[in-house]
Design an enzyme around this catalytic site. Structure first.
Site: not given
Ligand code: FAD
Length: 520
Positions: A16, A50-51, A79, A200, A362-363
């Site tokens: 995301t 998702e929220a 929501k 990477v 809040t994520g």
């Molecule tokens: P990730 O989704 O983990 O993505 C990481 C990316 O990095 C992936 O594409 C992966 O392929 C890439 N990557 C990693 N290592 C490498 C590498 N070596 N080479 C190339 N690519 C790499 N937020 C909300 O706003 N509402 C919610 O309801 C909510 N519920 C949540 C519930 C839980 C249990 C958790 C843990 C989080 C929740 N969040 C929520 C937070 C939200 O899920 C995250 O803020 C959001 O999904 C962003 O994730 P991200 O993109 O930072 O990381």
């Protein structure tokens, strides 16, 4: 060194955070910058999230996307609030709605309600939204009109969080995280973002210790000026390569794990409740997020009090047979924030930057806010330190502020029926919160007594949690005994009348989204 903005941006991570950043930067700067996004096909995304917060609408407006464009593609729903169940005692619930608190004669309605409680539900008496949610209503009529018309929509709408600090927009969204990432992938790549699917395997530093490139397994070196670390909890660039320390919030927010299930549902049969539900449990709480074709649910818990097997068992019992064949996703959470989110030429956005637990969704708000700040403080080739510092304090304040707000939920919860909940009353709270808690006992929170820097949560949100969780004694202002109460009682009646009329005229969410699904 010049003051010309840097041009080559490499985003690592396609969750995301990665795709929201790519889409937003391309909407902001078009082809004046070059963006490459690299994501791994082997390392999955977190798969939850998702929220959202109501500010998210500014994100879609900034991208020029109408609800009809993106919502059906992401199985999105509305929501109107977070519904808290069993935080005070079993069977009790209250809402934290997206609705400003009215005030009468200079006193917030919650203060009046403490003096003249017109029922045992402050949320129903003080907010129109509570009745709408109880009635599973959509905030829009079938012809797409919003329930209130004092919000600017469409092209004329202000489209950043900062521009819009006045009224409270009445809803946020639920959506499927992977569908949103897919939608934004298309949006960003159609507008010129280069998409590399690869791992990477190495991060290159120059002689100053700044990032020079990332090395991929099959596409070789990717060079850039600015690197955005969206690699999730791994923090591959910021925490690993640049060794920026992580500041844990675990001492005040002990939940460090989650187990999630995706439960099938049928919109033609099951009611779509227009809120996220957070149901208190023995070692944390369970989220329930209604989407168009499934319910997202998960148990957020502390491993010090419960092991993963028991958490999964509890979640499965909570959900019932609908999830019998669905695999569980166990997640270890890193709670806290990187000391600085922007170091040298690397900015971490998303889970790599920081994360509090998902209690108030809040994520994604953190991500959206961080991207807006990145655009605001976008660097030039001279890498003005002051821009970086302003960015870092904005991002830090938002997370530290939300941490205080979340701690209030646990400290405020009346339930103290086991060790987990008893410990929430004695555990240390963030520095200034202890003093604020004392102030709020004699006067409900207002702008002068909540966390003072911008963190997305207005004082009314604190009022809702304080009055809803019920464990901290709160008193009405003594002055209310001296002020004529007629206007306040009339306001309570006006809210009741308005809620009744809206429940009568607004369609249910099911009806609204069936219409959208059927393309009518
Ligand atoms: P990730 O989704 O983990 O993505 C990481 C990316 O990095 C992936 O594409 C992966 O392929 C890439 N990557 C990693 N290592 C490498 C590498 N070596 N080479 C190339 N690519 C790499 N937020 C909300 O706003 N509402 C919610 O309801 C909510 N519920 C949540 C519930 C839980 C249990 C958790 C843990 C989080 C929740 N969040 C929520 C937070 C939200 O899920 C995250 O803020 C959001 O999904 C962003 O994730 P991200 O993109 O930072 O990381």
């Amino acid at each position: 060194m010049t003051h010309a903005p840097v041009r080559d941006v490499v985003i690592v991570g396609g969750g995301t955070a990665g795709w929201m950043t790519a889409a937003y930067l391309t909407a902001a700067f078009g082809d004046r910058i070059n963006i490459t996004l690299v994501e791994s096909a082997d390392v999955g995304t977190i798969g939850v999230g998702e929220a959202t917060f109501s500010d998210i609408r500014h994100f879609f407006e900034f991208l020029g996307l109408a609800e009809r464009d993106w919502m059906p593609a992401c199985n999105a729903t509305y929501k109107l609030a977070v519904r808290f169940e069993d935080w005070r005692e079993p069977g009790h619930h209250f809402y934290h709605p997206f609705e400003q608190l009215r005030s009468v004669k200079g006193f917030p309605l919650t203060d009046w309600w403490l003096r003249y409680p017109t029922s045992d539900r402050f949320d129903v008496d003080c907010f129109v939204m509570a009745s709408l949610i109880d009635g599973n209503r959509s905030p829009r009529y079938l012809d797409n009109r919003l329930l209130e018309q004092d919000f600017v929509e469409g092209e004329a709408a202000p489209n950043t969080i900062a521009e819009y600090q006045g009224a409270q927009f009445p809803y946020a969204y639920h959506f499927e995280a992977h569908l949103l990432a897919k939608y934004l992938t298309k949006y960003a790549t159609q507008r010129g973002v280069r998409h590399v699917v690869d791992n990477v395997v190495d991060v290159g530093l120059d002689e100053r210790g700044w990032l020079s490139h990332v090395r991929t397994a099959e596409h070789g070196r990717l060079d850039g000026d600015l690197f955005v670390d969206c690699t999730g909890f791994r923090g591959l660039l910021l925490n690993k390569a640049l060794e920026e320390p992580f500041v844990s919030y675990q001492d005040t927010l002990p939940n460090d794990s989650a187990v999630a299930l995706q439960v099938p549902m049928d919109m033609d049969k099951d009611p779509l409740r227009p809120c996220t539900t957070a149901t208190a449990q023995d070692a944390g709480w369970i989220w329930t997020i209604p989407l168009i074709s499934r319910i997202g649910t998960g148990y957020v818990y502390a491993r010090d009090y419960m092991d993963p097997e028991e958490a999964e068992r509890t979640l499965r019992e909570f959900v019932g047979p609908a999830a019998a064949d669905v695999p569980a996703n166990h997640i270890r959470m890193r709670i806290g924030r990187s000391r600085r989110s922007w170091v040298n030429n690397c900015v971490a956005i998303g889970l790599s930057s920081g994360f509090v637990e998902p209690l108030e969704s809040t994520g994604i708000f953190f991500i959206h806010y961080a991207i807006e700040q990145l655009v605001k403080y976008y660097p030039a080739a001279d890498w003005d330190l002051s821009l970086r510092e302003q960015y870092n304090s904005a991002v830090m304040n938002v997370m530290d502020g939300v941490r205080e707000f979340l701690v209030l939920h646990y400290r405020g919860a009346k339930r103290a029926d086991n060790q987990y909940w008893r410990d929430t009353k004695t555990r240390a709270v963030p520095d200034a919160l202890a003093e604020r808690l004392e102030l709020w006992e004699s006067k409900v929170p207002d702008t002068g007594t909540v966390y003072p820097r911008y963190h997305g949560l207005p004082p009314y949100s604190y009022n809702c949690i304080l009055l809803g969780t019920g464990g901290i004694p709160v008193r009405p202002s003594p002055a209310l005994d001296l002020v004529d109460e007629k206007a306040a009682l009339a306001e309570f009646q006006a809210i009741k009348d308005k809620a009744r009329s809206l429940v009568r005229t607004l369609p249910t969410q099911n009806a609204y989204f069936k219409r959208m699904r059927d393309g009518v």
